[in-house]
Design a protein around this motif. Structure first.
Motif, PDB file in Angstrom:
ATOM      1  N   SER A 189      68.682 115.803  40.061  1.00 26.40           N
ATOM      2  CA  SER A 189      68.595 114.902  38.514  1.00 26.40           C
ATOM      3  C   SER A 189      68.092 113.604  39.613  1.00 26.40           C
ATOM      4  CB  SER A 189      69.392 114.067  37.509  1.00 26.40           C
ATOM      5  OG  SER A 189      69.310 115.775  36.944  1.00 26.40           O
ATOM      6  N   ARG A 225      56.251 122.081  45.483  1.00 29.30           N
ATOM      7  CA  ARG A 225      56.524 120.998  44.644  1.00 29.30           C
ATOM      8  C   ARG A 225      57.962 119.347  44.960  1.00 29.30           C
ATOM      9  NH1 ARG A 225      56.567 126.502  41.185  1.00 29.30           N
ATOM     10  NH2 ARG A 225      57.796 126.630  43.290  1.00 29.30           N
ATOM     11  N   ASN A 278      63.722 109.679  39.280  1.00 26.74           N
ATOM     12  CA  ASN A 278      61.977 109.785  37.929  1.00 26.74           C
ATOM     13  C   ASN A 278      61.850 110.953  36.851  1.00 26.74           C
ATOM     14  OD1 ASN A 278      61.669 112.654  38.937  1.00 26.74           O
ATOM     15  ND2 ASN A 278      59.806 111.545  40.599  1.00 26.74           N
ATOM     16  N   LYS A 338      56.665 115.556  44.967  1.00 27.81           N
ATOM     17  CA  LYS A 338      56.927 114.083  43.947  1.00 27.81           C
ATOM     18  C   LYS A 338      58.430 113.572  44.012  1.00 27.81           C
ATOM     19  CE  LYS A 338      57.766 117.557  40.289  1.00 27.81           C
ATOM     20  NZ  LYS A 338      56.630 118.176  39.033  1.00 27.81           N
ATOM     21  N   LEU A 339      59.067 113.867  44.367  1.00 25.72           N
ATOM     22  CA  LEU A 339      60.077 113.640  44.974  1.00 25.72           C
ATOM     23  C   LEU A 339      61.080 112.926  46.152  1.00 25.72           C
ATOM     24  CD1 LEU A 339      62.040 116.947  43.384  1.00 25.72           C
ATOM     25  CD2 LEU A 339      61.584 115.158  42.516  1.00 25.72           C
ATOM     26  N   GLU A 375      62.408 109.646  46.032  1.00 23.35           N
ATOM     27  CA  GLU A 375      63.258 109.546  45.094  1.00 23.35           C
ATOM     28  C   GLU A 375      64.958 109.861  44.909  1.00 23.35           C
ATOM     29  OE1 GLU A 375      61.770 108.747  42.113  1.00 23.35           O
ATOM     30  OE2 GLU A 375      60.132 108.924  42.798  1.00 23.35           O
ATOM     31  N   VAL A 433      65.903 119.259  39.095  1.00 25.12           N
ATOM     32  CA  VAL A 433      65.563 120.784  40.461  1.00 25.12           C
ATOM     33  C   VAL A 433      66.425 120.915  40.198  1.00 25.12           C
ATOM     34  CG1 VAL A 433      64.978 121.212  42.754  1.00 25.12           C
ATOM     35  CG2 VAL A 433      64.025 119.759  42.147  1.00 25.12           C
ATOM     36  N   GLU A 471      62.889 113.925  36.892  1.00 25.74           N
ATOM     37  CA  GLU A 471      62.476 115.301  37.800  1.00 25.74           C
ATOM     38  C   GLU A 471      63.414 116.196  37.561  1.00 25.74           C
ATOM     39  OE1 GLU A 471      60.318 116.872  37.516  1.00 25.74           O
ATOM     40  OE2 GLU A 471      58.707 115.207  36.970  1.00 25.74           O
ATOM     41  N   PHE A 493      61.968 124.645  39.552  1.00 22.82           N
ATOM     42  CA  PHE A 493      61.472 122.854  39.287  1.00 22.82           C
ATOM     43  C   PHE A 493      61.266 122.426  37.887  1.00 22.82           C
ATOM     44  CE2 PHE A 493      60.788 124.032  43.895  1.00 22.82           C
ATOM     45  CZ  PHE A 493      60.628 122.443  44.393  1.00 22.82           C
ATOM     46  N   GLY A 494      61.781 121.509  37.510  1.00 30.29           N
ATOM     47  CA  GLY A 494      62.917 120.662  35.859  1.00 30.29           C
ATOM     48  C   GLY A 494      62.796 122.138  35.060  1.00 30.29           C
ATOM     49  N   ASP A 495      63.205 121.785  33.709  1.00 32.03           N
ATOM     50  CA  ASP A 495      64.240 121.926  33.421  1.00 32.03           C
ATOM     51  C   ASP A 495      63.843 123.256  32.262  1.00 32.03           C
ATOM     52  OD1 ASP A 495      67.016 121.564  31.958  1.00 32.03           O
ATOM     53  OD2 ASP A 495      65.587 121.028  29.751  1.00 32.03           O
TER      54      ASP A 495
END
Length: 179
Positions: free
Chosen positions: A131, A95, A134, A98-99, A102, A138, A136, A162-164
């Protein structure tokens, strides 16, 4: 190492534009990527290396600076920390894709207390939350998730979530339930 020294190293991640992410695992003699074993997270027996657009490298693994095993964040390559593990470039896999590109805009360290019943209780870094620009996040933790058993902290393993919502499901970072 002191808490302030650790936090100062971690703060260097803020403002970095991640261009490459590599995972490091023990060489078990097969060609399988062990970090891909569960679709809910990535699990590494050594750690993760982040490279930024300016050529700066950060490694996140486990060590015994505070307690065995807490998080370790170093402003150097994983090759300088450990010799012999296999390396996986996961910049376009997992994943992390997408970072890439960023910017890290915030890093939170979550400290835990080891051995509550010991008169010399030690606080150690258990989880990090990166943080990104974008939106997102981790979470990286010195934790292992064992099948049918849940999470075990203070392990010689790095868990990447990945993700809160996923971090909340696992009880990482600000979602940890004190026992």
């Amino acid at each position: 190492m002191t808490h302030d020294e650790f936090e100062a190293i971690v703060a260097q991640l803020i403002g970095t534009d991640i261009v490459r992410v590599s995972y490091f695992e023990i060489e078990y003699g097969d060609q399988q990527a062990g970090w891909k074993g569960d679709p809910r997270f990535d699990s590494l027996d050594y750690g993760v290396q982040l490279e930024d657009a300016r050529g700066k490298v950060f490694s996140i693994t486990w060590d015994a600076a505070f307690v065995e095993y807490g998080l370790c964040v170093c402003a150097r390559s994983m090759a300088e920390i450990v010799v012999g593990p296999r390396k996986w470039d996961v910049s376009v896999e997992s994943r992390w894709s997408k970072l890439i590109g960023e910017r890290v805009i915030r890093v939170d360290v979550y400290w835990l207390r080891a051995w509550e019943n010991d008169p010399e209780v030690i606080e150690y870094p258990q989880d990090l939350c990166l943080s990104f620009s974008n939106g997102e996040v981790v979470f990286i933790s010195a934790t292992e998730c064992l099948p049918n058993s849940g999470l075990f902290g203070m392990m010689d393993n790095i868990l990447v979530v990945f993700g809160d919502e996923s971090a909340k499901a696992f009880g990482l970072g600000p979602h940890r339930i004190e026992s």
